[in-house]
Design an enzyme around this catalytic site. Sequence first.
Site, PDB file in Angstrom:
ATOM      1  N   ARG A 547      -4.530  -7.352  -7.890  1.00 52.98           N
ATOM      2  CA  ARG A 547      -4.117  -7.796  -9.152  1.00 52.98           C
ATOM      3  C   ARG A 547      -3.449  -9.328  -8.624  1.00 52.98           C
ATOM      4  NH1 ARG A 547       0.353  -2.746 -10.424  1.00 52.98           N
ATOM      5  NH2 ARG A 547       0.203  -3.026  -8.067  1.00 52.98           N
ATOM      6  N   SER A 608      -3.279  -5.599   2.149  1.00 47.52           N
ATOM      7  CA  SER A 608      -2.392  -3.949   2.607  1.00 47.52           C
ATOM      8  C   SER A 608      -3.389  -3.443   3.939  1.00 47.52           C
ATOM      9  CB  SER A 608      -2.368  -2.995   1.520  1.00 47.52           C
ATOM     10  OG  SER A 608      -1.548  -3.325   0.641  1.00 47.52           O
ATOM     11  N   ASP A 662       1.869  -3.985   2.122  1.00 48.75           N
ATOM     12  CA  ASP A 662       1.934  -3.317   0.782  1.00 48.75           C
ATOM     13  C   ASP A 662       3.129  -2.968   1.009  1.00 48.75           C
ATOM     14  OD1 ASP A 662       0.975  -2.054   2.152  1.00 48.75           O
ATOM     15  OD2 ASP A 662      -0.280  -0.772   0.475  1.00 48.75           O
TER      16      ASP A 662
HETATM   17  C1  BG6 Z   1       1.442  -0.247  -5.135  1.00 47.06           C
HETATM   18  C2  BG6 Z   1       1.226  -1.915  -3.941  1.00 47.06           C
HETATM   19  O1  BG6 Z   1       2.487  -0.536  -5.277  1.00 47.06           O
HETATM   20  O2  BG6 Z   1       1.100   0.383  -4.318  1.00 47.06           O
HETATM   21  C3  BG6 Z   1      -0.304  -1.910  -3.681  1.00 47.06           C
HETATM   22  O3  BG6 Z   1       0.903  -3.211  -4.379  1.00 47.06           O
HETATM   23  C4  BG6 Z   1      -0.455  -0.601  -2.515  1.00 47.06           C
HETATM   24  O4  BG6 Z   1      -0.628  -2.758  -2.407  1.00 47.06           O
HETATM   25  C5  BG6 Z   1       0.047   0.513  -3.776  1.00 47.06           C
HETATM   26  O5  BG6 Z   1      -1.134  -0.575  -1.970  1.00 47.06           O
HETATM   27  C6  BG6 Z   1      -0.213   1.841  -2.868  1.00 47.06           C
HETATM   28  O6  BG6 Z   1      -0.569   3.336  -3.653  1.00 47.06           O
HETATM   29  P1  BG6 Z   1      -2.079   3.308  -4.237  1.00 47.06           P
HETATM   30  O7  BG6 Z   1      -1.907   4.337  -4.971  1.00 47.06           O
HETATM   31  O8  BG6 Z   1      -2.046   1.961  -5.812  1.00 47.06           O
HETATM   32  O9  BG6 Z   1      -2.983   2.877  -3.134  1.00 47.06           O
HETATM   33  C1  GLC Z   2      -3.181   1.550   5.216  1.00 46.02           C
HETATM   34  C2  GLC Z   2      -3.690   0.142   5.756  1.00 46.02           C
HETATM   35  C3  GLC Z   2      -2.217   0.226   5.291  1.00 46.02           C
HETATM   36  C4  GLC Z   2      -1.443  -0.205   4.285  1.00 46.02           C
HETATM   37  C5  GLC Z   2      -0.900   1.082   3.570  1.00 46.02           C
HETATM   38  C6  GLC Z   2      -0.922   1.936   2.261  1.00 46.02           C
HETATM   39  O1  GLC Z   2      -3.129   2.555   6.173  1.00 46.02           O
HETATM   40  O2  GLC Z   2      -3.986   0.196   6.353  1.00 46.02           O
HETATM   41  O3  GLC Z   2      -1.534  -1.751   6.153  1.00 46.02           O
HETATM   42  O4  GLC Z   2      -0.070  -0.400   4.372  1.00 46.02           O
HETATM   43  O5  GLC Z   2      -3.248   1.715   4.084  1.00 46.02           O
HETATM   44  O6  GLC Z   2      -1.443   0.730   1.839  1.00 46.02           O
END
Ligand code: BG6
Ligand code: GLC
Length: 922
Positions: A547, A608, A662
Amino acid sequence: MDSVEPAGLEPGARAPSCPQKGILQPSDSSELECLQQFKVTKIQLQQIQASLLGSMEQALMREASLAPGVRMLPTYVGSTPHGNEQGNFVVLELGASGASLRILWVTLTGIKGQRVEPKSQEFVIPQEVVQGTGQQLFDFAARCLVEFLDAHSVGNQGLQLGFSFSFPCHQTGLDRSTLISWTKGFRCSGVEGQDVVQLLRDAIQRQGAYSIDVVAVVNDTVGTMMDCEPGVGPCEIGLVVDTGTNACYMEEARHVAVLDEDRGRTCVSIEWGSFSDDKALGPVLTAFDHALDQASLNPGAQRFEKMIGGLYLGELVRLVLVHLAQNRVLFGGYTSPALLSQGSILLEHVTEMEDPSTGVVCVHTVLQDLGLNPEASDAELVQRVCVAVCSRAAQLCAAALAAVLSHLQRSREQQTLQVAVATGGRVLERHPRFHSILQETVKLLASECDVSFIPSVDGGGRGVAMVTAVAARLAKHRRLLEETLAPFRLSREQLEAVQTQMREAMAKGLQREPSSLRMLPTYVRATPDGSERGDFLALDLGGTNFRVLLVRVAEGGVQIINQVYSIPECVAQGSGQQLFDHIVDCIVDFQQKQGLRGQSLPLGFTFSFPCKQLGLDQGILLNWTKGFNASGCEGQDVVHLLREAIRRRQAVELNVVAIVNDTVGTMMSCGYEDPRCEMGLIVGTGTNACYMEELRNVAGVAGDSGHMCINMEWGAFGDDGSLGMLSTCFDVRVDQASINPGKQRFEKMISGMYLGEIVRHILLHLTSLGVLFRGQQTQRLQTRDIFKTKFLSEIESDSLALRQVRAILEDLGLPLTSDDALIVLEVCQAVSRRAAQLCGAGVAAVVEKIRENRGLEELTVSVGVDGTLYKVHPHFASLVAATVRELAPRCVVTFLQSEDGSGKGAALVTAVACRLAQMARV
Ligand code: BG6
Ligand code: GLC
Ligand code: GLC
């Protein structure tokens, strides 16, 4: 034709001076009047047929209370025999044929048409047992079993028993059945309302001689239906006229309101003996029926059965004979004490007396045995009485069967219903004309049905064995399922061990000692204080969606405009340059759309993945996780890679201020609303956590006071082998097939990217054991990632009935039975439960650490959470919370779901940094 043999009345007319309610009046003395009462017109039969049909359909829809009558009890038998059932089975029959009990040793060969003669033995149940206590009855049955097994020397190895129990029962499984009420001549105390399988098991155990597994319980009608040799077309109705009468048939499961199932068929025991609609039955009930009912063990009950069942036919004949004798129409007005005794004329006598060739002789013998001295005319009249009583019984039985046929025809919308009826019971087998009258009358009442009648060969014993074979197979499957899922069911001790290990790994990671937890400092030292202002750009990479966001932090709160872009797998796993160019393209697109071109807003980058940060705006990617594997990035500063791409594109000016995990973004985002939020948790594609640690505990970062947010990267917990004890063969398979074998072992047991795969591997294993999909492996199920984690959430959703589970799997091209659907549900539950509990153990370790850090007796803390799995799964969140409550009882933990994603958090980190920078400049 309007009347049926032996009829004679006009439609709807009553017998002349028909005696009322059990009072036999002298005016009814003529033989004609007496016998007339047993005649039934076609219209009366049609009324009974229609009324019974209505009663059946109401009972199916659970409106039984509106209409007295049939019960429509599901039997848990889901299909007619396949013909490949095999093995040796003991069958115990109770309640079909009067006060006797039959035991059989049945061998099923598994080969169609190949029958092995069963060994069988009948035992008479003493009258004091039939009406004694339940324990006496079941002990008697168990003693007979021992005697039978001793006599036939069948050994004591793995004996599997099918219990044919022919009374109305509420079944809740193939081996669970509660007696509703005794019928026929039985009235043992303490059995109604009890599970008769358990009573039998207890009695067998009291005998102690044999170890017998009571695998299935069935009604005699079901045994009869299942006995029908496959091959002669579908045999979907079982009809019994023995001591009592009843039928079962295969019903569409969706028509049975009590079942949570909309596909396939299920066998329903009608229990039509209890049909008692006054309007329909009233005109055909005679004074003799009322008298018989009043003197029975269960007055008022089973009124329909009492006109048809073999237990009652002889008694009805006797009552008529007594009446005729007392009115001097028979035996010169003489009655004998035997004739006056209840039960002195039995079904056998009636059957013999009606025999076309030897009947007359038999009448003399039977009457003489009763102490009577019949003349030739007496004998003839007695025969006619028998004919009248039994003909009516056969016609009434036909009306009932016709009701079942009409129902089937109607519900299956077939012009001509072709169906085979398996028949059993002594009345049908031995009475000289019952069967033919039944057949003729059925033809008359259900002319549009093509019905063939197939007599059962060994009284349904083989059918019971078939059901037992199926039940035994299901029980074996359950065992295999339990064995397969056992390693997923974690004990409290195991969870405590995870918590302890996590604590140790945290401490080591913070001290930079070897540990699977990296405990990365994030350079985030404070949560927002609310005074931050301005417009910020944010990127959010690494979850389900990429995003780009515009975040406006103003007095009134935070406003967000965001756009989702996809990252194709080929980009996520291509070259780093491609990936970062793609990201910049998305930013340019977003800026254009939002009219932001030319502005250089401060940017926060939610990235992340594990990064070693050297400052807020510098993060070296340690390794990719989840589905990313773009080349040339590991070991590089991600902010630098982004700036390089910006330079290559020369299209935008960006001011990257902060790079944020994240978990940190989520914590900051929730922290903006709740200052107690000191932990961030993600359970989405991947899983991870961060929390505020005392700076003094963090090696390698200058300063001794204050806090710093630590990105734990707990997805890698256990990569040093410490989770080996918990890892199942399915986890190993998922790990091996992933793009990073041996890495992120904790994450692979918890997060959305992997749970579906774990389930898929378990389903493959269960299929190979024959537990699922009839043992047939499908190409679909062997396809990686076909079973999405979102299916777990959908399948486990309470609002979706099992029928939806089937729909989901069928959409996947996995057609399954209802048993399969239940198994898939259990597998999903075991896998997601373990995930939530492991996650809970991790949270418990963290909050306990925060509590101890601060030397508090009790800690109140909030955890900001995000991630699709956590948010969408129906039970995940509550299971995490429950586990934390158990493992960290001194922490009061509130879970806050982040609504705006980590992008907002990244913008807030940026805002805080800008505020601090501004303050420094001032
Ligand atoms: C969201 C974050 O809130 O949650 C993302 O903006 C994050 O960056 C995510 O990785 C985790 O959820 P998913 O299900 O999209 O992996
Ligand atoms: C993976 C990444 C970590 C992140 C998590 C959730 O474990 O290594 O950095 O926070 O996924 O998205
Ligand atoms: C009685 C029982 C029923 C049984 C029938 C025939 O009606 O209630 O369960 O099937 O007799 O034996």
